[in-house]
Design a protein around this motif. Structure first.
Motif, PDB file in Angstrom:
ATOM      1  N   LEU A  68       0.849 -14.067 -42.538  1.00  0.00           N
ATOM      2  CA  LEU A  68       1.004 -12.625 -42.710  1.00  0.00           C
ATOM      3  C   LEU A  68       2.317 -12.124 -42.122  1.00  0.00           C
ATOM      4  CD1 LEU A  68      -2.492 -11.092 -41.945  1.00  0.00           C
ATOM      5  CD2 LEU A  68      -1.154 -10.818 -44.021  1.00  0.00           C
ATOM      6  N   PHE A  69       2.709 -12.680 -41.014  1.00  0.00           N
ATOM      7  CA  PHE A  69       3.942 -12.231 -40.369  1.00  0.00           C
ATOM      8  C   PHE A  69       5.135 -12.446 -41.294  1.00  0.00           C
ATOM      9  CE2 PHE A  69       7.669 -12.501 -37.682  1.00  0.00           C
ATOM     10  CZ  PHE A  69       7.514 -11.378 -36.889  1.00  0.00           C
TER      11      PHE A  69
ATOM     12  N   THR B 112       1.975  -6.388 -36.838  1.00  0.00           N
ATOM     13  CA  THR B 112       2.629  -6.799 -38.079  1.00  0.00           C
ATOM     14  C   THR B 112       2.489  -5.714 -39.141  1.00  0.00           C
ATOM     15  OG1 THR B 112       2.206  -9.108 -37.542  1.00  0.00           O
ATOM     16  CG2 THR B 112       2.737  -8.615 -39.836  1.00  0.00           C
ATOM     17  N   ILE B 113       1.349  -5.058 -39.175  1.00  0.00           N
ATOM     18  CA  ILE B 113       1.171  -3.930 -40.094  1.00  0.00           C
ATOM     19  C   ILE B 113       2.224  -2.867 -39.776  1.00  0.00           C
ATOM     20  CG2 ILE B 113      -0.349  -2.000 -40.713  1.00  0.00           C
ATOM     21  CD1 ILE B 113      -2.720  -3.967 -40.225  1.00  0.00           C
ATOM     22  N   ASP B 114       2.408  -2.588 -38.499  1.00  0.00           N
ATOM     23  CA  ASP B 114       3.408  -1.603 -38.100  1.00  0.00           C
ATOM     24  C   ASP B 114       4.812  -2.033 -38.524  1.00  0.00           C
ATOM     25  OD1 ASP B 114       4.456   0.711 -36.769  1.00  0.00           O
ATOM     26  OD2 ASP B 114       5.045  -0.589 -35.102  1.00  0.00           O
ATOM     27  N   LEU B 115       5.111  -3.316 -38.361  1.00  0.00           N
ATOM     28  CA  LEU B 115       6.434  -3.827 -38.747  1.00  0.00           C
ATOM     29  C   LEU B 115       6.678  -3.755 -40.242  1.00  0.00           C
ATOM     30  CD1 LEU B 115       6.970  -7.068 -36.649  1.00  0.00           C
ATOM     31  CD2 LEU B 115       8.367  -5.002 -36.605  1.00  0.00           C
ATOM     32  N   ARG B 116       5.654  -4.107 -41.008  1.00  0.00           N
ATOM     33  CA  ARG B 116       5.816  -4.282 -42.452  1.00  0.00           C
ATOM     34  C   ARG B 116       5.286  -3.125 -43.287  1.00  0.00           C
ATOM     35  NH1 ARG B 116       8.826  -8.082 -40.843  1.00  0.00           N
ATOM     36  NH2 ARG B 116       7.969 -10.126 -40.452  1.00  0.00           N
ATOM     37  N   ALA B 117       4.663  -2.168 -42.658  1.00  0.00           N
ATOM     38  CA  ALA B 117       3.974  -1.115 -43.401  1.00  0.00           C
ATOM     39  C   ALA B 117       4.881  -0.374 -44.368  1.00  0.00           C
ATOM     40  CB  ALA B 117       3.320  -0.133 -42.436  1.00  0.00           C
ATOM     41  N   ASP B 118       6.067  -0.024 -43.928  1.00  0.00           N
ATOM     42  CA  ASP B 118       6.969   0.757 -44.789  1.00  0.00           C
ATOM     43  C   ASP B 118       7.199   0.053 -46.120  1.00  0.00           C
ATOM     44  OD1 ASP B 118       7.116   2.291 -42.509  1.00  0.00           O
ATOM     45  OD2 ASP B 118       9.105   1.568 -41.942  1.00  0.00           O
TER      46      ASP B 118
ATOM     47  N   SER C  46      10.205  -2.039 -29.913  1.00  0.00           N
ATOM     48  CA  SER C  46       9.044  -2.142 -29.017  1.00  0.00           C
ATOM     49  C   SER C  46       7.903  -2.923 -29.676  1.00  0.00           C
ATOM     50  CB  SER C  46       8.565  -0.755 -28.585  1.00  0.00           C
ATOM     51  OG  SER C  46       8.147  -0.002 -29.700  1.00  0.00           O
ATOM     52  N   THR C  47       7.800  -2.847 -30.988  1.00  0.00           N
ATOM     53  CA  THR C  47       6.776  -3.610 -31.702  1.00  0.00           C
ATOM     54  C   THR C  47       7.059  -5.109 -31.597  1.00  0.00           C
ATOM     55  OG1 THR C  47       6.469  -1.772 -33.236  1.00  0.00           O
ATOM     56  CG2 THR C  47       5.620  -3.912 -33.927  1.00  0.00           C
ATOM     57  N   ILE C  48       8.303  -5.491 -31.790  1.00  0.00           N
ATOM     58  CA  ILE C  48       8.683  -6.899 -31.663  1.00  0.00           C
ATOM     59  C   ILE C  48       8.514  -7.358 -30.218  1.00  0.00           C
ATOM     60  CG2 ILE C  48      10.686  -8.459 -31.710  1.00  0.00           C
ATOM     61  CD1 ILE C  48       9.482  -8.123 -34.410  1.00  0.00           C
ATOM     62  N   TYR C  49       8.889  -6.518 -29.276  1.00  0.00           N
ATOM     63  CA  TYR C  49       8.750  -6.836 -27.857  1.00  0.00           C
ATOM     64  C   TYR C  49       7.284  -7.153 -27.535  1.00  0.00           C
ATOM     65  CZ  TYR C  49      10.149  -6.417 -22.915  1.00  0.00           C
ATOM     66  OH  TYR C  49      10.422  -6.674 -21.610  1.00  0.00           O
ATOM     67  N   THR C  50       6.390  -6.314 -27.994  1.00  0.00           N
ATOM     68  CA  THR C  50       4.957  -6.512 -27.752  1.00  0.00           C
ATOM     69  C   THR C  50       4.446  -7.740 -28.488  1.00  0.00           C
ATOM     70  OG1 THR C  50       4.724  -4.115 -27.514  1.00  0.00           O
ATOM     71  CG2 THR C  50       2.700  -5.380 -27.822  1.00  0.00           C
ATOM     72  N   THR C  51       4.937  -7.993 -29.683  1.00  0.00           N
ATOM     73  CA  THR C  51       4.537  -9.185 -30.430  1.00  0.00           C
ATOM     74  C   THR C  51       4.881 -10.445 -29.645  1.00  0.00           C
ATOM     75  OG1 THR C  51       4.809  -8.059 -32.556  1.00  0.00           O
ATOM     76  CG2 THR C  51       4.885 -10.475 -32.582  1.00  0.00           C
ATOM     77  N   ILE C  52       6.085 -10.494 -29.116  1.00  0.00           N
ATOM     78  CA  ILE C  52       6.503 -11.660 -28.325  1.00  0.00           C
ATOM     79  C   ILE C  52       5.617 -11.818 -27.098  1.00  0.00           C
ATOM     80  CG2 ILE C  52       8.388 -12.592 -26.899  1.00  0.00           C
ATOM     81  CD1 ILE C  52      10.317 -11.200 -28.946  1.00  0.00           C
ATOM     82  N   PHE C  53       5.344 -10.721 -26.429  1.00  0.00           N
ATOM     83  CA  PHE C  53       4.488 -10.753 -25.232  1.00  0.00           C
ATOM     84  C   PHE C  53       3.092 -11.270 -25.576  1.00  0.00           C
ATOM     85  CE2 PHE C  53       1.326  -8.605 -22.559  1.00  0.00           C
ATOM     86  CZ  PHE C  53       1.673  -9.123 -21.326  1.00  0.00           C
ATOM     87  N   LEU C  54       2.504 -10.772 -26.661  1.00  0.00           N
ATOM     88  CA  LEU C  54       1.148 -11.193 -27.043  1.00  0.00           C
ATOM     89  C   LEU C  54       1.105 -12.648 -27.496  1.00  0.00           C
ATOM     90  CD1 LEU C  54      -0.267  -8.049 -28.880  1.00  0.00           C
ATOM     91  CD2 LEU C  54      -0.724  -8.812 -26.553  1.00  0.00           C
TER      92      LEU C  54
END
Length: 163
Positions: free
Chosen positions: A91-92, A146-152, A40-48
């Motif tokens: 950053l991405f 991107t923080i959500d994607l890479r945070a871990d 869902s994070t990637i989905y929203t990234t593409i949309f934005l």
């Protein structure tokens, strides 16, 4: 903003972006993302990213159809926002917490500076600042995703650096 040939091609570029977005979202719906929890994070990234492209298209239309005129400070602000987008792009692919902080600091600068610049701006510049404000908000949202994607992995590697 000064290159009319590029501005005229924005409609076609935007059409291609829209098609690519649709394709990417279909693939995500069918296969998901590598880390399923982040789909869902990637989905929203593409949309934005598509929304961001739409804002640039609106700027191009305004410049071409209304033959908008901008003073040096408006053009400089436009370049600074474009640089912010380039920082997001970096950053991405190469996540860095220090750069994230700089993006948020720059966002505060954009917010206060656009208000100041709008007070003395002509109508064309006011419209440009409006679009740039939307673009900066989209960039901040993209950075948050991107923080959500890479945070871990980012926080784990940051902890290792401290030890």
């Amino acid at each position: 903003i000064d290159d009319r040939v590029t501005l005229k091609s924005f409609h076609m570029i935007d059409t291609n972006i829209d098609r690519f977005e649709d394709y990417c979202l279909r693939v995500l719906n069918i296969r998901g993302y590598v880390n399923y929890k982040k789909t869902s994070t990637i989905y929203t990234t593409i949309f934005l990213l598509e929304q961001l492209g739409d804002e640039y298209k609106r700027i191009a239309i305004h410049v071409l159809e209304d033959k908008a005129k901008y003073r040096a400070n408006a053009l400089r602000f436009f370049e600074e926002v474009n640089q912010q987008f380039e920082t997001y792009h970096d950053l991405f692919y190469y996540f860095d917490l220090a750069k994230v902080l700089k993006v948020f600091e720059k966002e505060e600068y954009f917010t206060s500076n656009s208000k100041k610049l709008s007070k003395n701006a002509n109508l064309d510049e006011v419209e440009l600042y409006h679009h740039l404000k939307k673009i900066t908000r989209l960039i901040i949202s993209l950075v948050e995703l991107t923080i959500d994607l890479r945070a871990d992995t980012a926080f784990e590697s940051n902890d290792k650096k401290k030890k």
